[in-house]
Design a protein around this motif. Sequence first.
Motif, short mmCIF file in Angstrom:
data_model
loop_
_atom_site.label_atom_id
_atom_site.label_comp_id
_atom_site.label_asym_id
_atom_site.label_seq_id
_atom_site.Cartn_x
_atom_site.Cartn_y
_atom_site.Cartn_z
N ALA A 1 0.83 -1.20 0.00
CA ALA A 1 0.00 0.00 0.00
C ALA A 1 0.87 1.25 0.00
O ALA A 1 1.89 1.31 0.67
CB ALA A 1 -0.91 -0.01 1.22
N THR B 1 2.69 2.49 -2.37
CA THR B 1 3.92 2.49 -3.17
C THR B 1 3.61 2.34 -4.66
O THR B 1 2.50 2.00 -5.03
CB THR B 1 4.87 1.35 -2.77
OG1 THR B 1 4.27 0.11 -3.14
CG2 THR B 1 5.14 1.35 -1.28
N LEU C 1 0.86 9.75 -4.95
CA LEU C 1 1.64 8.95 -4.02
C LEU C 1 1.63 9.61 -2.65
O LEU C 1 1.48 8.94 -1.63
CB LEU C 1 3.06 8.85 -4.54
CG LEU C 1 3.87 7.73 -3.94
CD1 LEU C 1 3.30 6.41 -4.38
CD2 LEU C 1 5.31 7.88 -4.36
N HIS D 1 9.09 2.68 -6.65
CA HIS D 1 9.81 2.20 -5.48
C HIS D 1 10.47 0.88 -5.79
O HIS D 1 11.57 0.59 -5.38
CB HIS D 1 8.84 2.00 -4.31
CG HIS D 1 8.25 3.27 -3.81
ND1 HIS D 1 6.93 3.59 -4.01
CD2 HIS D 1 8.79 4.31 -3.15
CE1 HIS D 1 6.69 4.77 -3.47
NE2 HIS D 1 7.79 5.23 -2.95
N PRO E 1 15.17 0.21 -7.88
CA PRO E 1 16.02 0.63 -8.99
C PRO E 1 17.51 0.50 -8.65
O PRO E 1 18.29 0.01 -9.46
CB PRO E 1 15.63 2.09 -9.20
CG PRO E 1 14.22 2.18 -8.71
CD PRO E 1 14.13 1.20 -7.58
N THR E 2 17.89 0.87 -7.42
CA THR E 2 19.29 0.78 -7.03
C THR E 2 19.77 -0.66 -7.02
O THR E 2 20.85 -0.97 -7.53
CB THR E 2 19.49 1.37 -5.60
OG1 THR E 2 18.47 2.33 -5.38
CG2 THR E 2 20.85 1.98 -5.44
N ARG F 1 15.18 13.09 -9.51
CA ARG F 1 15.47 12.05 -8.53
C ARG F 1 15.46 12.63 -7.13
O ARG F 1 14.91 12.05 -6.22
CB ARG F 1 16.83 11.41 -8.81
CG ARG F 1 16.85 10.53 -10.02
CD ARG F 1 15.83 9.41 -9.87
NE ARG F 1 16.13 8.60 -8.70
CZ ARG F 1 16.81 7.48 -8.74
NH1 ARG F 1 17.21 7.01 -9.88
NH2 ARG F 1 17.06 6.82 -7.64
N GLU G 1 13.17 11.56 -3.96
CA GLU G 1 13.66 11.17 -2.64
C GLU G 1 12.94 12.01 -1.59
O GLU G 1 12.58 11.53 -0.53
CB GLU G 1 15.17 11.41 -2.50
CG GLU G 1 16.03 10.83 -3.62
CD GLU G 1 16.08 9.32 -3.63
OE1 GLU G 1 15.73 8.72 -2.61
OE2 GLU G 1 16.47 8.75 -4.65
N ARG H 1 9.65 10.71 -0.70
CA ARG H 1 9.67 9.46 0.06
C ARG H 1 10.17 9.64 1.48
O ARG H 1 9.85 8.88 2.36
CB ARG H 1 10.59 8.45 -0.64
CG ARG H 1 9.94 7.92 -1.89
CD ARG H 1 10.87 6.97 -2.57
NE ARG H 1 10.52 6.87 -3.98
CZ ARG H 1 11.29 6.31 -4.88
NH1 ARG H 1 12.45 5.83 -4.54
NH2 ARG H 1 10.91 6.26 -6.13
N ALA H 2 11.02 10.64 1.68
CA ALA H 2 11.65 10.78 2.99
C ALA H 2 10.62 11.16 4.07
O ALA H 2 9.56 11.63 3.76
CB ALA H 2 12.74 11.84 2.94
N MET I 1 17.88 3.66 -0.64
CA MET I 1 16.57 4.30 -0.86
C MET I 1 15.59 3.87 0.23
O MET I 1 15.36 2.69 0.45
CB MET I 1 16.03 3.88 -2.22
CG MET I 1 14.96 4.80 -2.71
SD MET I 1 14.64 4.49 -4.45
CE MET I 1 16.19 4.97 -5.18
N THR I 2 15.08 4.80 0.94
CA THR I 2 14.19 4.43 2.03
C THR I 2 12.74 4.53 1.58
O THR I 2 12.36 5.42 0.84
CB THR I 2 14.37 5.38 3.24
OG1 THR I 2 14.27 6.72 2.76
CG2 THR I 2 15.72 5.15 3.89
N THR I 3 11.98 3.60 2.01
CA THR I 3 10.57 3.61 1.68
C THR I 3 9.78 3.75 2.96
O THR I 3 9.88 2.91 3.84
CB THR I 3 10.17 2.30 1.00
OG1 THR I 3 11.16 2.01 0.04
CG2 THR I 3 8.83 2.43 0.33
N THR I 4 9.07 4.83 3.06
CA THR I 4 8.26 4.99 4.27
C THR I 4 6.82 4.63 3.95
O THR I 4 6.36 4.81 2.83
CB THR I 4 8.31 6.44 4.78
OG1 THR I 4 8.24 7.30 3.66
CG2 THR I 4 9.56 6.70 5.55
N THR I 5 6.16 4.11 4.93
CA THR I 5 4.76 3.77 4.72
C THR I 5 3.92 5.02 4.81
O THR I 5 4.06 5.81 5.73
CB THR I 5 4.29 2.77 5.80
OG1 THR I 5 5.33 1.84 5.99
CG2 THR I 5 3.04 2.07 5.35
N LEU I 6 3.13 5.21 3.82
CA LEU I 6 2.30 6.40 3.80
C LEU I 6 0.88 6.03 4.18
O LEU I 6 0.35 5.02 3.74
CB LEU I 6 2.30 7.01 2.40
CG LEU I 6 3.65 7.59 1.99
CD1 LEU I 6 3.83 7.51 0.50
CD2 LEU I 6 3.77 9.01 2.47
#
Lengths: 346, 285
Positions: free
Chosen positions: A26, A28, A179, A200, A216-217, A338, A342, A345-346, B1-6
């Motif tokens: 969810a 992403t 998003l 993601h 991707p990384t 990019r 980031e 997402r942060a 790359m950090t993925t935070t839950t939204l």
Amino acid sequence: MIQAEGLTKRYGETQALAGVDFSVPAGTILGLLGPNGAGKTTAVRVLTTLALPDSGRGTVAGIDVVKHPGEVRRHIGVAAQDATLDPLLTGRQNLVLVGELSDMGRAPARARATELLAQFELTDAADRVLKGYSGGMRRRLDLGAALMTRPPVLFLDEPTTGLDPTSRQRVWEAIRELLGEGVTVLLTTQYLEEADALAHRIVVVDHGKVIANGTPTELKEASRSARLEVSLAAPDTDGRAAGAMAPLVSGRVHVSEDGRRLSAGVDASPGLATAVVRALDAAGVLVDNIEVRQPSLDDVFFSLTGGHIEGEDEDEAIGSAGGAAAASAGGGGKSAERQELEGVRA
Amino acid sequence: MTTTTLTPTSVGLDRSRSGGSVFGALADIWAMTRRNLVHIAREPMQLSDVTIQPVLFTVLFVYIFGGAIALPGGGSYVNYLLAGILALNLVTSVMGTAVGLSTDLHEGMIDRFRTLPMWRSAVLVGRSMADLLTSLLCALIVGLTGLAVGWRPGANDISVLGGFALVIFFAYALTWIAACVGLNAKSPESAASFGFIVLFPLAFVSNAMVPTQHMPGWLQAVAEWNPVSAVCAGTRVLWGNPNPAGALHAWPMQHPIEASLIWSVVLIGLAAPLAAHFFRRRTTE
Ligand SMILES: Nc1ncnc2c1ncn2[C@@H]1O[C@H](COP(=O)(O)OP(=O)(O)OP(=O)(O)O)[C@@H](O)[C@H]1O
Ligand SMILES: [Mg+2]
């Protein structure tokens, strides 16, 4: 939020899906990537209740797409690969119709349509019949139609194909905004650029199978080899430069037609560029420029799908995958994007 | 790359009513009906089928054949002709249903509908509703043009309206046959050929334009059992207009109103479920 477990689907002789697994948590975005005919659209059609899988299971928001398609349809917004709009209605009428058929009620549907038309810069064309829309305008309207009910799960099948660079940026912005609102997105694309910028996680499919799955990384790291590119002051007519480089690189040294550009795959080790320059200097070759490029998703993609980047001019290889437009469109602003991403997402 | 839950914030389904109800289905049908009416209004061919064509047919037939055709048993040809003109127009305009549905299936729009939480058959029912409404418009135009060129019904208003209803009901039944054709056609163009191969013979090998008494024997037999003949004869009876077919012995010509109603009910009873079946088959992949 979206789950595919061992999905298979055959069309006559073609095995469009040969056991596809992936999941989209969810909030992403998953980028579904693959060459033409890989099975991306088929996967989307199964998950959006348009096609029945031969085997396997698909769920959206925990609901089985085969057993309860009607329930699934209440949670999804779909922008299909081929614009699915009514050519005889105006842009506004199309959106309102979609809203009404989604049980929105007429007045809220009208209000939402106006909002979306403005967001996708279609206000001026809103009351024109769709026949007079350009391809890009239709795609934008299609995206608007997918967003009518503010669905929590979105399926976007190549949403930016055929869009000009500005429109593509706008669609990317819209997707990032969604998003931020917690929407879950399955995005298919031909443009690695796009998957890199938005997704993601990326799932690469080919011949109906998942051949790679990661961030991707991770994908870029998976194919470690960087690319070394050297420009010479004079053409390497006697192969001296290529010979001097050969021991330092992995694989063959590729010489461009004019003999002034040499490239090869390398294992990016510290001091590599220095070593190459020294070796070339020792061989009496004048170097104009040297660059060690980290692998792009393009490189990863072509090595995974067995594309023919080796020995070919790279630009050509990109062009053959239909990505030329993306590469040139996205090129300049990429790093800035990019960073923006980031930030989100942060 | 950090993925935070939204966590979802402004995401929410903008839906004012729950689907699946009868009310929801009716709303879907109404939305689809309006869409198809817009289509008809924007497709010059379809629009002229129900507006200009009826005027032209009425005027041309009355003035070209009016003097040349003597009715067995006497009576005015205009008064005889109008029921036939009405039937001819409505029967041939049914082609629009076949073409429209075939176009819907061949354009991407059907996939959009299928991802929406709508009552899927509203695509079919909305189409037939729109065709029913255009039939009403067409009937009105034929009636008014008829009055202008001298048609005079010889019955009370209720009976005259009943005559219109008889033809419209039959045309509505035919739209379901047309739907079956459109749902199976390979392309909208091949759906259109249905009009020429089936509908025109159906409309003309009948007593719509001329009494069957003028036809060669075998054709006369076909014409007498053609549902269009029953519909035209029934309408003539209800309108109080000359009906030479009343002198014929075939059962439908003796009981034209009953025959038309039976034809219409049977056609709907067979073709509507069949159309629903074809539609389900065409939209399953
Ligand atoms: N309705 C269909 N009938 C027959 N074959 C089909 C059908 N739909 C897809 N296929 C086949 O299944 C395979 C996968 O097609 P799919 O459309 O899923 O690919 P894709 O990854 O979306 O490709 P593209 O990038 O070109 O959109 C292809 O070989 C295609 O020819
Ligand atoms: Mg596709």
